[in-house]
Design a protein around this motif. Structure first.
Motif, PDB file in Angstrom:
ATOM      1  N   ARG A 243      26.893 -55.816-171.072  1.00  0.00           N
ATOM      2  CA  ARG A 243      28.323 -55.941-170.805  1.00  0.00           C
ATOM      3  C   ARG A 243      29.111 -55.142-171.842  1.00  0.00           C
ATOM      4  O   ARG A 243      28.688 -54.991-172.993  1.00  0.00           O
ATOM      5  N   TYR A 245      32.456 -55.522-174.048  1.00  0.00           N
ATOM      6  CA  TYR A 245      33.376 -56.540-174.558  1.00  0.00           C
ATOM      7  C   TYR A 245      34.556 -55.815-175.194  1.00  0.00           C
ATOM      8  O   TYR A 245      34.369 -54.891-175.992  1.00  0.00           O
ATOM      9  N   LEU A 266      39.218 -61.809-175.006  1.00  0.00           N
ATOM     10  CA  LEU A 266      38.078 -60.904-174.958  1.00  0.00           C
ATOM     11  C   LEU A 266      37.783 -60.583-173.504  1.00  0.00           C
ATOM     12  O   LEU A 266      37.498 -61.473-172.702  1.00  0.00           O
ATOM     13  N   VAL A 268      35.359 -59.194-170.712  1.00  0.00           N
ATOM     14  CA  VAL A 268      33.918 -59.062-170.516  1.00  0.00           C
ATOM     15  C   VAL A 268      33.701 -58.335-169.195  1.00  0.00           C
ATOM     16  O   VAL A 268      34.058 -58.843-168.125  1.00  0.00           O
ATOM     17  N   ASN A 289      29.329 -64.244-166.410  1.00  0.00           N
ATOM     18  CA  ASN A 289      29.643 -63.675-167.716  1.00  0.00           C
ATOM     19  C   ASN A 289      30.532 -62.444-167.565  1.00  0.00           C
ATOM     20  O   ASN A 289      30.252 -61.372-168.105  1.00  0.00           O
ATOM     21  N   ALA A 331      27.672 -63.484-177.811  1.00  0.00           N
ATOM     22  CA  ALA A 331      27.954 -62.840-176.527  1.00  0.00           C
ATOM     23  C   ALA A 331      27.382 -63.623-175.351  1.00  0.00           C
ATOM     24  O   ALA A 331      27.908 -63.536-174.242  1.00  0.00           O
ATOM     25  N   LYS A 334      28.872 -67.938-176.153  1.00  0.00           N
ATOM     26  CA  LYS A 334      30.297 -67.997-176.502  1.00  0.00           C
ATOM     27  C   LYS A 334      30.585 -69.034-177.595  1.00  0.00           C
ATOM     28  O   LYS A 334      31.751 -69.364-177.854  1.00  0.00           O
TER      29      LYS A 334
END
Length: 479
Positions: A243, A245, A266, A268, A289, A331, A334
């Motif tokens: 991912r 971020y 944040l 994602v 996610n 990540a 969380k």
């Protein structure tokens, strides 16, 4: 051997030809720019920026030819090429430093960037100046400019664009950016776009020998769920979760946050689920996610991936006056914790060579946190270990907000602003930068952490197996 002797020996050993003979620092004190020779040096690594009681030592300073450093932005290191890169607005170029010999190598793209742009008050307008963000993969360097363009260079080719500049569709700068580990995807951020900041996902060059970068999609935050979100900042790629971020300095809420400043967030992003030609990112979905995650007590600029899949985010009172620490968030889970004693970071970087985070904290608190006003703040290089414990801070020139590390040589590079007496508004208002640089032109200060292999052996064992696949940056933000 004393500190001075060690410095001289190190200089001789490494063949540092960029340091000039010692001279008086009087021109830094008298405030007359006409009397201050831009390249003059009077001995690097002296004063508050070179303390003797820290693990992170000032090693030397690399002088940048041309205009004195008034405005600059993101740093990057490619340890495999032994090169450090600085987005140098003052010289309208990317500065390249040889990280093995610690010498200035060349300007890249000089004259192809917009350079410094001033506002009506005579201060630098960061939103439209450039270059800004910079990253590399292999032979390819990608740089954002103040005219909302991405510029691509072949580091093995001529000093020219590898393909025509790519317009992202905004009016302000293309700022911070991140690459996937294979160099195939690039996410670049128009952080200052008004009213809606956005990211642009590109198909990048990977390891190919020709440049064919194209835009895939434009990414924005849902303005209904998160109204009034004024900016987005540093992206970083995590190879474990696959991912991107992205730091969000202030995440808007319906109805606002009363008299307080809203906390940050944040983004994602899963690049396999994008829509073209645009996509809107909604609320965070833990099942996939993806989405926009609200943060607690953090308005971040910089972001970097550290050990155990942790992200360190550079919270700063520049975004939320109540911020008093730095945030580390996992990540995957969380789960998060705060690192006390360091705040006000812009670019941040994880150095896998010594297992430490380094922060370009130009707004750290002088005394107790929080510290909402400039008078309560000072610039430092923050040093945090891989377990998220603050080790130390090292004073830097006021405004120093950029940092990058060479993981193969355990060298940390921190640009220093030239004195305000030389460059005017935006220059260093302390004597720290001149002491580090040994000049009044600004420089890139080089710091060294000598790793004790016995002490750090356990830490080395604990590092993730995929460290080699992680970006050598740990990174950043903007200024």
């Amino acid at each position: 051997m004393g500190n001075a002797s060690r410095q001289i020996a190190s200089t001789i050993e490494k063949g540092l030809t960029n340091m000039l003979p010692r001279r008086s620092s009087v021109c830094a004190l008298i405030g007359a720019a006409s009397l201050c020779t831009a390249g003059a040096a009077f001995g690097a690594c002296t004063g508050p920026g070179a303390p003797s009681n820290t693990e992170t030592k000032c090693l030397t300073a690399v002088q940048i030819p041309g205009a004195a450093l008034r405005s600059y932005d993101i740093s990057w290191v490619n340890p495999h090429r032994a090169e450090y890169y600085l987005a140098d607005r003052s010289n309208a170029a990317i500065d390249i430093i040889d990280t093995q010999h610690l010498t200035f190598k060349r300007f890249l793209g000089k004259g192809l960037f917009v350079g410094v742009k001033l506002n009506a008050a005579g201060a630098v307008n960061n939103d439209i100046s450039g270059p800004d963000g910079v990253v590399t993969h292999g032979r390819w360097l990608y740089a954002g400019d103040g005219d909302s363009t991405l510029k691509v260079f072949d580091l093995d080719g001529p000093n020219a664009l590898a393909q025509p500049a790519i317009k992202t569709g905004g009016e302000a700068r293309v700022d911070e950016m991140a690459l996937t580990a294979d160099g195939e995807l690039l996410l670049a951020i128009n952080n200052a776009e008004d009213p809606t900041p956005f990211g642009t996902l590109f198909a990048a060059n990977g390891d190919r020998n020709h440049s064919s970068v194209v835009i895939l999609t434009k990414i924005t935050i849902d303005t209904v769920l998160f109204p009034g979100t004024p900016g987005i900042e540093q992206p970083v790629w995590d190879p474990k979760t696959k991912r991107f971020y992205v730091s969000v300095p202030i995440l808007g809420k319906p109805g606002g946050c009363g008299t307080a400043t809203c906390d940050g967030g944040l983004m994602v992003i899963d690049p396999t689920t994008i829509t073209r030609p645009s996509m809107v990112l909604g609320a965070f979905n833990p099942a996939t996610n993806t989405g926009v995650l609200a943060l607690s007590n953090c308005g971040p600029n910089g972001a970097t991936v550290g050990p155990h899949d942790n992200l360190l985010l550079g919270c700063t009172p520049a975004n939320n006056p109540t911020n008093d620490s730095t945030l580390v968030i996992n990540a995957t889970t969380k789960h998060f914790s705060h690192v006390n004693g360091i705040v006000g970071s812009d670019e941040v970087w994880f150095n896998k060579g010594d297992g430490r985070y380094y922060t370009g904290s130009n707004r750290n608190c002088k005394t107790a946190a929080p510290c909402p006003t400039a008078a309560q703040q000072a610039a430092v290089l923050g040093v945090i270990d891989g377990t998220s414990v603050l080790i130390e801070t090292v004073p830097q020139s006021s405004g120093s907000h950029s940092v990058a590390a060479d993981s193969k040589r355990n060298l940390i590079f921190v640009p220093q602003s030239a004195p305000v007496a030389v460059v005017g508004v935006g220059g260093d208002t302390t004597d720290v930068g001149a002491g580090i640089c040994g000049s009044n032109n600004g420089c890139v200060g080089v710091f060294k952490h000598s790793v004790d292999r016995d002490r750090d052996r356990d830490r080395d064992r604990d590092r993730d197996d995929d460290d080699d696949d992680r970006d050598d940056r740990g990174e950043h933000h903007n200024h």
